[in-house]
Motif scaffolding. Structure first.
Motif, short mmCIF file in Angstrom:
data_model
loop_
_atom_site.label_atom_id
_atom_site.label_comp_id
_atom_site.label_asym_id
_atom_site.label_seq_id
_atom_site.Cartn_x
_atom_site.Cartn_y
_atom_site.Cartn_z
N PRO A 234 0.81 -1.22 0.00
CA PRO A 234 0.00 0.00 0.00
C PRO A 234 0.85 1.27 0.00
N PHE A 235 2.16 1.15 0.22
CA PHE A 235 3.04 2.31 0.26
C PHE A 235 3.68 2.61 -1.09
N CYS A 236 4.11 1.54 -1.81
CA CYS A 236 4.83 1.79 -3.07
C CYS A 236 4.33 0.92 -4.23
N LEU A 237 3.32 0.09 -3.98
CA LEU A 237 2.74 -0.83 -4.97
C LEU A 237 3.71 -1.92 -5.40
N GLY A 238 4.76 -2.17 -4.60
CA GLY A 238 5.69 -3.25 -4.88
C GLY A 238 5.10 -4.60 -4.51
N GLU A 239 5.79 -5.66 -4.90
CA GLU A 239 5.38 -7.03 -4.55
C GLU A 239 5.62 -7.27 -3.06
N THR A 240 4.82 -8.14 -2.48
CA THR A 240 4.96 -8.44 -1.05
C THR A 240 5.14 -9.94 -0.85
N ALA A 241 5.66 -10.29 0.32
CA ALA A 241 5.87 -11.69 0.69
C ALA A 241 5.38 -11.89 2.12
N TRP A 242 4.90 -13.10 2.39
CA TRP A 242 4.45 -13.44 3.74
C TRP A 242 5.65 -13.60 4.66
N GLU A 243 5.49 -13.21 5.92
CA GLU A 243 6.50 -13.49 6.95
C GLU A 243 5.78 -13.74 8.26
N GLU A 244 6.40 -14.55 9.10
CA GLU A 244 5.82 -14.82 10.40
C GLU A 244 6.08 -13.63 11.32
N ALA A 245 5.04 -13.18 11.99
CA ALA A 245 5.15 -12.03 12.89
C ALA A 245 5.28 -12.52 14.33
N SER A 246 5.78 -11.65 15.19
CA SER A 246 6.02 -12.01 16.59
C SER A 246 4.74 -12.15 17.40
N GLY A 247 3.69 -11.44 17.00
CA GLY A 247 2.45 -11.46 17.79
C GLY A 247 2.50 -10.52 18.98
N GLU A 248 3.54 -9.70 19.05
CA GLU A 248 3.67 -8.75 20.15
C GLU A 248 3.32 -7.34 19.68
N GLY A 249 2.79 -6.54 20.58
CA GLY A 249 2.44 -5.18 20.23
C GLY A 249 2.13 -4.35 21.45
N THR A 250 1.70 -3.12 21.20
CA THR A 250 1.28 -2.22 22.28
C THR A 250 -0.04 -1.57 21.88
N ILE A 251 -0.81 -1.24 22.89
CA ILE A 251 -2.09 -0.58 22.64
C ILE A 251 -1.84 0.86 22.20
N TYR A 252 -2.35 1.20 21.03
CA TYR A 252 -2.23 2.56 20.49
C TYR A 252 -3.46 3.39 20.88
N SER A 253 -4.63 2.74 20.86
CA SER A 253 -5.88 3.39 21.20
C SER A 253 -6.87 2.29 21.58
N VAL A 254 -7.76 2.58 22.49
CA VAL A 254 -8.72 1.56 22.92
C VAL A 254 -10.04 2.21 23.29
N THR A 255 -11.12 1.49 23.05
CA THR A 255 -12.43 1.95 23.47
C THR A 255 -13.21 0.76 24.01
N VAL A 256 -14.07 1.02 24.97
CA VAL A 256 -14.91 0.00 25.57
C VAL A 256 -16.33 0.18 25.04
#
Length: 141
Positions: free
Chosen positions: A49-71
């Motif tokens: 979505p940034f440069c329209l180049g080809e992409t490949a799958w990779e395994e992600a860590s599954g770790e992150g941080t909350i950027y925004s949250v709503t209840v």
């Protein structure tokens, strides 16, 4: 807030996302990364979505941080919706489960868990990482 296993909408089927869902059924979380500009992105798509180049799958860590949250207090049980910034860079819209929704705060570390949709497809959600310790154990299937 419970996991709500089996209560999530079924994700739409598409050939482009099929490898993601196949990996999720194995308990793995995949992202797409551009082979041209090197940026990872969410939601997985064939072209960057940034440069329209080809992409490949990779395994992600599954770790992150909350950027925004709503209840969402009118849901029964209460549901939390959050933007989580993944360790790999992208920010994704998701749910935070198995926690006190009123104890969530921006910047808290979270770890991926899969909840089941109505048809049994694993849906990526997140739960809090215990303060000062390792992530809580993954939820079992």
């Amino acid at each position: 807030m419970p996991l709500r296993d089996g209560d999530w909408p079924d994700p739409p089927a598409s050939p482009e996302a099929a490898p993601f869902w196949a990996a999720a059924r194995e308990g793995r979380f995949l992202l797409r990364r551009c082979t041209a500009c090197g940026k990872a992105h969410w939601y997985p798509r064939t072209l960057c979505p940034f440069c329209l180049g080809e992409t490949a799958w990779e395994e992600a860590s599954g770790e992150g941080t909350i950027y925004s949250v709503t209840v969402l207090p009118r849901e029964d049980p209460v549901r939390t919706v959050a933007y989580v910034t993944l360790a790999e860079g992208p920010t994704m819209l998701t749910s935070v489960v198995a926690c006190d929704p009123h104890a969530l705060a921006i910047g808290q570390p979270v770890r991926l868990v899969f909840a089941r949709s109505r048809n049994g497809t694993p849906v990526p959600c997140f739960r809090l990482v215990a303060a000062g310790g390792p992530p809580e154990p993954a939820l079992s299937w």
